[in-house]
Design a protein around this motif. Sequence first.
Motif, PDB file in Angstrom:
ATOM      1  N   PRO A  91       0.799  -1.232   0.000  1.00  0.00           N
ATOM      2  CA  PRO A  91       0.000   0.000   0.000  1.00  0.00           C
ATOM      3  C   PRO A  91       0.834   1.286   0.000  1.00  0.00           C
ATOM      4  N   TYR A  92       2.081   1.199   0.437  1.00  0.00           N
ATOM      5  CA  TYR A  92       2.895   2.410   0.536  1.00  0.00           C
ATOM      6  C   TYR A  92       3.655   2.712  -0.755  1.00  0.00           C
ATOM      7  N   ILE A  93       3.619   1.785  -1.703  1.00  0.00           N
ATOM      8  CA  ILE A  93       4.307   2.021  -2.975  1.00  0.00           C
ATOM      9  C   ILE A  93       3.680   3.183  -3.746  1.00  0.00           C
ATOM     10  N   ALA A 138      10.855  -0.713   5.224  1.00  0.00           N
ATOM     11  CA  ALA A 138      10.028   0.070   4.303  1.00  0.00           C
ATOM     12  C   ALA A 138       9.671   1.426   4.902  1.00  0.00           C
ATOM     13  N   MET A 139       9.333   1.447   6.203  1.00  0.00           N
ATOM     14  CA  MET A 139       8.980   2.710   6.852  1.00  0.00           C
ATOM     15  C   MET A 139      10.185   3.639   6.972  1.00  0.00           C
ATOM     16  N   MET A 190      -2.818  12.847  -0.147  1.00  0.00           N
ATOM     17  CA  MET A 190      -2.894  11.467   0.334  1.00  0.00           C
ATOM     18  C   MET A 190      -3.270  10.559  -0.825  1.00  0.00           C
ATOM     19  N   SER A 191      -2.579   9.455  -0.954  1.00  0.00           N
ATOM     20  CA  SER A 191      -2.878   8.501  -2.015  1.00  0.00           C
ATOM     21  C   SER A 191      -4.113   7.677  -1.654  1.00  0.00           C
ATOM     22  N   VAL A 192      -5.178   7.845  -2.454  1.00  0.00           N
ATOM     23  CA  VAL A 192      -6.397   7.061  -2.219  1.00  0.00           C
ATOM     24  C   VAL A 192      -6.119   5.578  -2.463  1.00  0.00           C
ATOM     25  N   ASN A 193      -5.244   5.295  -3.455  1.00  0.00           N
ATOM     26  CA  ASN A 193      -4.876   3.897  -3.716  1.00  0.00           C
ATOM     27  C   ASN A 193      -4.238   3.266  -2.488  1.00  0.00           C
ATOM     28  N   MET A 194      -3.443   4.059  -1.761  1.00  0.00           N
ATOM     29  CA  MET A 194      -2.819   3.551  -0.546  1.00  0.00           C
ATOM     30  C   MET A 194      -3.884   3.121   0.462  1.00  0.00           C
ATOM     31  N   LEU A 250      -7.055   2.348  -0.140  1.00  0.00           N
ATOM     32  CA  LEU A 250      -7.774   1.186  -0.666  1.00  0.00           C
ATOM     33  C   LEU A 250      -6.987  -0.094  -0.402  1.00  0.00           C
ATOM     34  N   MET A 251      -5.669  -0.008  -0.595  1.00  0.00           N
ATOM     35  CA  MET A 251      -4.826  -1.176  -0.329  1.00  0.00           C
ATOM     36  C   MET A 251      -4.753  -1.477   1.164  1.00  0.00           C
ATOM     37  N   TRP A 252      -4.759  -0.414   1.976  1.00  0.00           N
ATOM     38  CA  TRP A 252      -4.832  -0.619   3.428  1.00  0.00           C
ATOM     39  C   TRP A 252      -6.055  -1.472   3.768  1.00  0.00           C
TER      40      TRP A 252
END
Length: 256
Positions: A36-38, A91-92, A201-205, A207-209
């Motif tokens: 999700p963070y990509i 990753a963080m 903010m990434s909405v895709n992030m 959604l993946m969360w």
Amino acid sequence: MDDALSEELGAADEYTLTTFLSWASSLAMIFGGVVPYIPQYAEIRRSENAEGFSLYVCFALLIANTLRILFWFGRGFELPLLIQSVIMNFAMLAMIKLCVDVKNKTIVKLSKDRHFTGGASNLVHHTLRDFDLDFFWQWTDFQSYVECMLFVTAIGSAALYVFSPSYWFVEGLGLFAVLSESLLGVPQLLRNFKQKSTEGMSVNMVLMWTSGDTFKTCYFIVKKVPKQFPAGAIMQVIVDILIMMQVFCFPSSRPA
């Protein structure tokens, strides 16, 4: 005889499928948390703007996964969860490094636009060594974040070494680790609410969360891991849904 052979082949196929699904779910568990963070990482690199992402998300995950690693030494559980925690920590740290670099570039650019003189020495830098609660986790050098996490790890390791015989301490450590992770989306939730926008903010992030946390909840239940894990995962799903609701509640940030 043919019936017996067919049963054996069927059992072998079923065993192969079960093994494959087990490995696939373990791999998804190990690497799924990072995925999700990509999009957010790519968005920050592309826009050179890190203001839309809260570094406290990284803080929550680093604390949660560090405590989970310590919990593993106190009470062993699924190995994929241990590996996931190690990968997530790296990753963080990569996310923090990018955000710090981008923000420092922004400061330099602003100083030139405002005709600051004397170079970088005139810029205000905040590090862990001149500790100030007002600037906690808002340091301008990456090394301070690493030093902070090393300090937390050292304190946690020492406490586990001393109190590892205590059942309640070990179980409490696991509970605190899970609660820390379950609240990882709260900084983003509060930031969006404060600014009345999800811009940056990434909405895709998110959604993946949501999809990842839903999968994680099912994984925890099926694998029968310590009950702290599924309870925390359910809380994460609730926070994810609240963040997604903000995307539609704030008019300026609704997706096209």
